[in-house]
Design a protein around this motif. Structure first.
Motif, PDB file in Angstrom:
ATOM      1  N   UNK A 202    -105.188 -44.440  -2.930  1.00 64.27           N
ATOM      2  CA  UNK A 202    -104.926 -45.789  -2.455  1.00 64.27           C
ATOM      3  C   UNK A 202    -106.060 -46.709  -2.883  1.00 64.27           C
ATOM      4  N   UNK A 203    -105.725 -47.964  -3.241  1.00 69.71           N
ATOM      5  CA  UNK A 203    -106.781 -48.932  -3.546  1.00 69.71           C
ATOM      6  C   UNK A 203    -107.532 -49.265  -2.257  1.00 69.71           C
ATOM      7  N   UNK A 204    -108.834 -49.287  -2.318  1.00 72.59           N
ATOM      8  CA  UNK A 204    -109.613 -49.611  -1.115  1.00 72.59           C
ATOM      9  C   UNK A 204    -109.470 -48.548  -0.053  1.00 72.59           C
TER      10      UNK A 204
ATOM     11  N   UNK B 266    -111.342 -46.203   1.348  1.00 76.30           N
ATOM     12  CA  UNK B 266    -112.325 -45.790   2.348  1.00 76.30           C
ATOM     13  C   UNK B 266    -112.050 -46.408   3.713  1.00 76.30           C
ATOM     14  N   UNK B 267    -111.944 -47.733   3.760  1.00 73.35           N
ATOM     15  CA  UNK B 267    -111.743 -48.403   5.044  1.00 73.35           C
ATOM     16  C   UNK B 267    -110.407 -48.027   5.675  1.00 73.35           C
ATOM     17  N   UNK B 268    -109.355 -48.019   4.854  1.00 77.26           N
ATOM     18  CA  UNK B 268    -108.023 -47.753   5.396  1.00 77.26           C
ATOM     19  C   UNK B 268    -107.937 -46.341   5.960  1.00 77.26           C
TER      20      UNK B 268
END
Lengths: 568, 149
Positions: free
Chosen positions: B21-23, B25-27
């Motif tokens: 998934x793009x991005x 880490x936070x998600x």
């Protein structure tokens, strides 16, 4: 072969008509996070329970909230061929009586009613539009609130929704942009930059390009982005799709706090229904336009409302602002051209496109077109949200619409625009119109529409301390003036609050604020001292009485003898 | 398998799920937080290994967003908003009453100050185990607290 819009519309209208004309009474429970905090879920259960016990056949629907938080829980009952009656302050205790009285015994219970909506009248119950809270209002963004099930695509389409997307897809991109530009819609996140002018930077940018939808609303006292996402997510999504078509956006990121559980759930449902209907994704409605929408339920940090910090947050990193240039239109999310608009700004787009830019201009005043979606909180009788035309007098907003203070004291002032906004005393404000420039000049910017009403029981020093503490806690810590300055101002105000302060402290606060404004990297640091400067400017005597007489006029700061330091 | 092994397996599953998934880490971390109600410390090591970030980068994200609660949490929480409208609406009094009650050993809840959840029109608000209640007073808050066991 995907369905044409005419077919989708026909199905939606049929579903809607079947629901409206099914012959049984319909009961609406206005549900959003606010009314759930007042027990809307329990009220709905009590209604269902009563219907089962009394063997009444009626349809119970969750609709969005119309903003009357002061009267929550709000329930509407529509009997066939009768106008809709809106009831306020409904509780699980009084709802069985209400259902039996009105639906079975045909007594409309004027004692609980706020008013009727729609055509026709009922004896003893006034029209809701004559209620002081409603007289000033001009619903554009809020037009569907409370009338449809939030996130239900058929309901939204039956109200005329997505026909504007369908029209836009048949037009040239530049013509769509010009229509929005002619409305002079200014960014409602608070920066007030003309939206369609910003789109211009994106038109010829290379693919892939992104749209970031800013719903990171952490301001204390602002809750309108949440209101749109909760009560009518499709208005926002249609605005996103029209804007995405205009700029040729490949993917939109709707940035919203994961804590806004209701808003996230309803947005996700809405996007899911759009995907099913081929209104988002590949070749929308059979055209060659493809775009994606992703609901980014993201972590909470107020700074992520700043555009470059928001981009970092979408990338999954700590949301710290980037220096500009490069501007987002050149180097944004994942290094691609990115446009950033606020939730409220985009939600105006479908209505402006439908009625034209000239219509939008005719609502407000020349320097401030259209309406403002206000969050009303603080010491106010009618708390909630309301959409009023720009240019109306603040006296009307405060004295008529808000109905005065909840505590019964006179108005002291208004804190506007959240913790990064400002504020002013009531005497300076009362003769001004609700417009961007005059309020800005007074140090009380409209910002994103947050208005915290202050009664005589509010201590300005204590409130400023609280708001500055918020700014200090939300500073991302990347640049020095903001990181150190916010904390320093909080400590200085704390000295004033606890009787340890000197007159020079007030100059210190202003001096520190100037340094922060000139030296900080992003809007948070530059704007954080605005609140202290404005409060010092308009309420100087209150600060001085803390320092000189060692008394708090509002009686909030308890220990001014310098003995005990209280943190609250 | 111990309870911790089960949790760890699940954490690794979530991290793997979001790997491309793009991005991510936070998600992925938010997903873990909201599913478990807390973020276990070993998630740092696992996120670093699976998603390819350094451990300080993972800690950086965890400490930045207020959603994350590191380590196993107690049974009950009463969150109280302390920002502007709630503050002038009487949140300090409600907070004091709750904090005093929390000191009593027979009460098994923790009081946390939170940032504005946007329910300002019903200020002051508290959330008992993530369910919000508006128009709070010290008495009403204590009543809600007394229902917890």
């Amino acid at each position: 072969m995907p369905e044409t819009f005419t077919e989708i519309k026909r199905t939606a209208d049929a579903t809607w008509n079947e629901w409206v004309n099914n012959g049984s009474p319909r009961i609406f429970v206005q549900t959003n996070a606010d009314s759930m905090a007042s027990g809307a879920i329990e009220v709905k259960e009590a209604i269902q329970d009563t219907l089962d016990k009394q063997k009444i056949s009626a349809d119970v629907t969750v609709v969005g909230s119309q903003g009357m938080a002061f009267a929550e829980v709000v329930v509407d009952i529509i009997k066939p061929d009768k106008p809709r009656i809106t009831y306020g302050n409904v509780t699980p205790e009084n709802v069985p009586g209400l259902i039996v009285d009105y639906i079975v015994k045909d007594d409309p219970r004027p004692d609980l009613a706020l008013g009727t909506q729609g055509e026709g009248e009922i004896d003893g119950i006034p029209l809701l539009k004559d209620h002081p809270f409603w007289k000033l209002q001009y619903p554009i963004v809020t037009r569907n609130f409370g009338h449809i099930e939030p996130g239900n695509l058929n309901h939204y389409i039956a109200q005329g929704g997505y026909s504007m997307l369908n029209r836009a897809l048949e037009m040239e991109r530049e013509d769509v942009r010009k229509e929005i530009e002619s409305s002079v819609l200014r960014g409602r996140g608070g920066a007030l930059f003309p939206a369609a002018t910003k789109w211009n930077f994106m038109m010829n940018a290379p693919h892939p390009k992104y749209l970031a939808v800013n719903g990171e609303e952490g301001d204390a006292g602002a809750f309108t982005d949440k209101a749109i996402a909760e009560n009518d997510p499709h208005t926002l999504l249609e605005g996103i799709l029209i804007s995405a078509y205009t700029m040729g956006i490949d993917k939109s990121f709707v940035h919203i706090r994961a804590e806004y559980l209701v808003a996230v759930e309803r947005l996700r449902r809405a996007v899911h229904e759009l995907e099913e209907a081929n209104l988002v994704g590949e070749n929308i409605l059979g055209t060659d336009f493809s775009t994606e929408i992703e609901i980014e339920a993201t972590g909470h940090a107020y700074i992520c409302g700043e555009e470059t910090a928001l981009m970092d947050s979408v990338e999954g990193k700590r949301g710290t602002p980037r220096p500009r240039p490069p501007f987002p239109a050149a180097y944004g999310i994942f290094g691609r051209p990115t446009n950033i608009n606020n939730v409220k700004t985009l939600s105006y787009v479908p209505a402006i496109f439908e009625h034209g830019g000239e219509w939008f201009k005719s609502i407000g005043v020349e320097a401030a077109t259209g309406t403002m979606f206000l969050s009303l909180s603080g010491d106010v009788k009618h708390s909630g949200f309301a959409e009023v035309p720009l240019g109306v007098s603040l006296r009307e907003v405060v004295e008529d619409m808000c109905g005065g203070t909840k505590s019964g004291t006179s108005f002291k002032g208004i804190q506007t625009g959240g913790p990064l906004g400002g504020g002013a005393d009531w005497d300076s404000l009362k003769d001004l119109p609700l417009e961007f420039d005059p309020l800005n000049g007074l140090g009380a910017p409209v910002g994103s529409g947050g208005m915290m009403m202050l009664g005589q029981g509010t201590c300005i020093v204590d409130l400023t301390h609280n708001l500055m503490q918020f700014n200090a806690a939300e500073s991302c810590g990347k640049c020095f003036p903001c990181r150190k300055g916010t904390g320093h101002i909080v400590r200085t105000i704390n000295r004033v609050m606890t009787g340890l302060g000197k007159m020079e402290d007030l100059d210190e606060i202003v001096y520190m604020g100037d340094t922060m404004r000139d030296g900080s990297l992003c809007g948070l640091g530059q704007l954080a001292p605005r609140i202290t400067t404005a409060m010092l400017r308009h309420f100087r005597s209150e600060w001085e009485s803390h320092l000189v007489d060692k008394t708090c006029p509002a009686g909030v700061c308890g220990n001014l003898d310098g003995q005990e330091i209280t943190f609250s | 398998m111990t309870e911790e092994d089960v949790t760890r397996k699940r954490v690794r599953e979530i991290l793997t799920e979001f790997k491309d998934h793009q991005g991510a880490l936070l998600i992925a971390l938010l997903h873990i937080q909201y599913e478990l109600g807390y973020t276990p410390e070993f998630a740092v090591e696992d996120a670093s290994a699976i998603l390819g970030f350094s451990q300080p980068e993972v800690w950086g994200v965890l400490s930045f967003y207020s959603d994350f609660k590191i380590g196993k949490q107690g049974d009950h929480f009463i969150d109280i908003c302390v920002d502007g409208p709630c503050h002038i609406g009487g949140a300090p009094g409600v907070r004091r009453a709750l904090e005093e009650a929390a000191l009593d050993e027979s009460n098994k809840f923790e009081v946390r100050a939170i940032s504005c959840p946007g329910i300002c029109a019903k200020a002051p608000v508290v959330a008992v185990n993530m369910r919000y209640h508006g128009d709070m007073t010290p008495d009403k808050a204590l009543e809600l607290a007394a229902k917890l066991d």
